[in-house]
Design a protein around this motif. Structure first.
Motif, PDB file in Angstrom:
ATOM      1  N   HIS A 140       0.819  -1.201   0.000  1.00  0.00           N
ATOM      2  CA  HIS A 140       0.000   0.000   0.000  1.00  0.00           C
ATOM      3  C   HIS A 140       0.858   1.259   0.000  1.00  0.00           C
ATOM      4  O   HIS A 140       0.340   2.359   0.212  1.00  0.00           O
ATOM      5  N   GLY A 141       2.159   1.089  -0.180  1.00  0.00           N
ATOM      6  CA  GLY A 141       3.013   2.229  -0.424  1.00  0.00           C
ATOM      7  C   GLY A 141       3.830   2.698   0.765  1.00  0.00           C
ATOM      8  O   GLY A 141       3.887   2.076   1.822  1.00  0.00           O
ATOM      9  N   LEU A 142       4.481   3.833   0.555  1.00  0.00           N
ATOM     10  CA  LEU A 142       5.269   4.534   1.570  1.00  0.00           C
ATOM     11  C   LEU A 142       4.356   5.605   2.147  1.00  0.00           C
ATOM     12  O   LEU A 142       4.158   6.660   1.551  1.00  0.00           O
ATOM     13  N   SER A 143       3.773   5.330   3.306  1.00  0.00           N
ATOM     14  CA  SER A 143       2.600   6.051   3.771  1.00  0.00           C
ATOM     15  C   SER A 143       2.824   6.792   5.076  1.00  0.00           C
ATOM     16  O   SER A 143       3.276   6.202   6.057  1.00  0.00           O
ATOM     17  N   VAL A 144       2.468   8.070   5.091  1.00  0.00           N
ATOM     18  CA  VAL A 144       2.336   8.796   6.350  1.00  0.00           C
ATOM     19  C   VAL A 144       0.932   8.521   6.883  1.00  0.00           C
ATOM     20  O   VAL A 144      -0.060   8.802   6.225  1.00  0.00           O
ATOM     21  N   GLY A 145       0.852   7.963   8.079  1.00  0.00           N
ATOM     22  CA  GLY A 145      -0.438   7.709   8.686  1.00  0.00           C
ATOM     23  C   GLY A 145      -0.772   6.238   8.795  1.00  0.00           C
ATOM     24  O   GLY A 145       0.061   5.375   8.547  1.00  0.00           O
ATOM     25  N   SER A 146      -2.027   6.006   9.131  1.00  0.00           N
ATOM     26  CA  SER A 146      -3.040   7.040   9.248  1.00  0.00           C
ATOM     27  C   SER A 146      -2.864   7.857  10.538  1.00  0.00           C
ATOM     28  O   SER A 146      -2.374   7.340  11.529  1.00  0.00           O
ATOM     29  N   LEU A 147      -3.317   9.125  10.466  1.00  0.00           N
ATOM     30  CA  LEU A 147      -3.188  10.056  11.584  1.00  0.00           C
ATOM     31  C   LEU A 147      -4.553  10.607  11.986  1.00  0.00           C
ATOM     32  O   LEU A 147      -5.438  10.784  11.151  1.00  0.00           O
ATOM     33  N   GLY A 148      -4.701  10.903  13.284  1.00  0.00           N
ATOM     34  CA  GLY A 148      -5.867  11.601  13.780  1.00  0.00           C
ATOM     35  C   GLY A 148      -7.072  10.733  14.061  1.00  0.00           C
ATOM     36  O   GLY A 148      -8.175  11.261  14.253  1.00  0.00           O
ATOM     37  N   GLU A 149      -6.887   9.430  14.157  1.00  0.00           N
ATOM     38  CA  GLU A 149      -8.064   8.572  14.362  1.00  0.00           C
ATOM     39  C   GLU A 149      -8.768   8.893  15.680  1.00  0.00           C
ATOM     40  O   GLU A 149      -9.985   9.082  15.706  1.00  0.00           O
ATOM     41  N   GLY A 150      -8.014   8.942  16.779  1.00  0.00           N
ATOM     42  CA  GLY A 150      -8.634   9.201  18.065  1.00  0.00           C
ATOM     43  C   GLY A 150      -7.860  10.162  18.941  1.00  0.00           C
ATOM     44  O   GLY A 150      -8.147  10.300  20.132  1.00  0.00           O
ATOM     45  N   SER A 151      -6.860  10.839  18.355  1.00  0.00           N
ATOM     46  CA  SER A 151      -6.035  11.780  19.117  1.00  0.00           C
ATOM     47  C   SER A 151      -5.363  12.737  18.158  1.00  0.00           C
ATOM     48  O   SER A 151      -5.415  12.553  16.932  1.00  0.00           O
ATOM     49  N   ASP A 152      -4.711  13.777  18.697  1.00  0.00           N
ATOM     50  CA  ASP A 152      -3.907  14.676  17.869  1.00  0.00           C
ATOM     51  C   ASP A 152      -2.590  13.977  17.551  1.00  0.00           C
ATOM     52  O   ASP A 152      -1.859  13.566  18.461  1.00  0.00           O
ATOM     53  N   ASP A 153      -2.280  13.856  16.276  1.00  0.00           N
ATOM     54  CA  ASP A 153      -1.101  13.096  15.848  1.00  0.00           C
ATOM     55  C   ASP A 153      -0.187  13.943  14.979  1.00  0.00           C
ATOM     56  O   ASP A 153      -0.651  14.777  14.185  1.00  0.00           O
ATOM     57  N   THR A 154       1.129  13.680  15.105  1.00  0.00           N
ATOM     58  CA  THR A 154       2.133  14.414  14.340  1.00  0.00           C
ATOM     59  C   THR A 154       3.172  13.468  13.756  1.00  0.00           C
ATOM     60  O   THR A 154       3.624  12.527  14.424  1.00  0.00           O
ATOM     61  N   VAL A 155       3.565  13.718  12.518  1.00  0.00           N
ATOM     62  CA  VAL A 155       4.722  13.084  11.884  1.00  0.00           C
ATOM     63  C   VAL A 155       5.565  14.192  11.285  1.00  0.00           C
ATOM     64  O   VAL A 155       5.035  15.087  10.617  1.00  0.00           O
ATOM     65  N   LYS A 156       6.888  14.156  11.513  1.00  0.00           N
ATOM     66  CA  LYS A 156       7.734  15.210  10.970  1.00  0.00           C
ATOM     67  C   LYS A 156       9.128  14.688  10.641  1.00  0.00           C
ATOM     68  O   LYS A 156       9.578  13.677  11.172  1.00  0.00           O
ATOM     69  N   ASN A 157       9.768  15.413   9.726  1.00  0.00           N
ATOM     70  CA  ASN A 157      11.173  15.183   9.377  1.00  0.00           C
ATOM     71  C   ASN A 157      11.402  13.769   8.837  1.00  0.00           C
ATOM     72  O   ASN A 157      12.158  12.966   9.387  1.00  0.00           O
TER      73      ASN A 157
END
Length: 295
Positions: A140-157
């Motif tokens: 399914h690829g090179l994926s950021v996430g999933s984010l934000g399902e049940g909380s505030d989520d962050t991905v960086k750098n």
């Protein structure tokens, strides 16, 4: 195997030909009957530091191949081959190659992954991940996430370079839940994919702001993810026939920030020409858009 709060460990094959077999077939069949069936991760690193994993093959995990979490730091995966296959009609579900969550300074290099889920997933809390020379087949690829399902989520750098993506649902992308209900805010900052070769992937690039919710929900609660300094650069190759002539689908949230650029994008559809569907993207995106993006 769990690696917890260890400083300085090397997991490697002395001969370079070792195999770690998760014997996942029973798990695939049981999960097909009962989706609540809990399955272990093949290698779970949590809270450790200065860890090296290299030089062997991982096959048929019951669930995810490798997970990094718990504030781990300075973790290196290199010279690995990962593959998952089923001997029955039940697919090897949720066999992400790498789930990189709450951690800093994680490196992946010279890796081959054949699976049926994310090749590499950059999960909540990932900060400082570098991926070079990776080949992903059937993923399914090179994926950021999933984010934000049940909380505030962050991905960086996050920096990905030199990837070959084969027969994947997408080559690279971002998955965020929309606002409303129990969903939290999603923040993605300083993420780059560069020099990505696409071979028969459904999409080359994809942004989903309405992940795992239906269209009516997202009309009421538009996506509000904050995407900043996100770059898709030097993508080449040809997509599959699934969405011809569309090669990309960039659906930024109407209530969010879409700091996204696309440069040196030469991906084509099997018909030769290609289109990128867009919604709520900036005027200086860098690629010609066609309206109608969704997801």
């Amino acid at each position: 195997m769990n690696v917890e709060d260890i400083d300085g460990i090397k997991i490697r094959s002395v001969t370079g030909s070792g195999v770690v077999d998760g014997n996942g077939q029973d798990a695939y069949d049981l999960f097909a009957e009962d989706s609540s069936y809990q399955r272990p991760t093949l290698l779970y690193i949590t809270g450790g530091s200065n860890i090296q994993v290299s030089g062997f093959r991982q096959k048929n995990p019951p669930n995810v191949f490798n997970s990094v979490n718990g504030g781990s730091t300075n973790v290196v995966f290199s010279d690995l081959e990962l593959d998952a296959a089923s001997n029955s009609d039940n697919p090897p579900k949720n066999t992400d190659g790498f789930d990189i969550g709450d951690s800093t300074s994680v490196t992946l290099t010279n890796i081959k992954v054949t699976n049926d889920d994310d090749c590499v997933a950059f999960k909540p809390g990932a900060d400082g991940v570098t991926v070079t020379r990776i080949t992903c087949t059937g993923s399914h690829g090179l994926s950021v996430g999933s984010l934000g399902e049940g909380s505030d989520d962050t991905v960086k750098n996050v920096y990905v370079s030199g990837a070959t993506m084969i027969n994947s649902t997408k080559a690279a992308g971002i998955k965020t839940y929309p606002s409303g209900g129990s969903h939290g805010a999603s923040t993605v900052t300083n993420v780059t994919w560069t020099e990505i070769t696409v071979e028969n992937c459904d999409y080359a690039i994809q942004i989903q702001s309405c992940y795992d919710e239906d269209e009516s929900y997202c009309e009421e609660y538009p996506g509000n993810a904050d995407l900043t300094d996100v770059v898709f650069n030097a993508f080449s190759g040809t997509t599959s026939t699934t969405y011809t002539p569309v090669t990309g689908n960039l659906d930024c949230g109407a209530n969010g920030t879409c700091g996204v650029t696309v440069t040196d994008y030469t991906v084509k559809s099997p018909l030769g020409a290609g289109e990128v569907l867009c919604a709520n993207t900036p005027s200086d995106l860098g690629v010609t858009c066609t309206s109608g993006a969704s997801g």
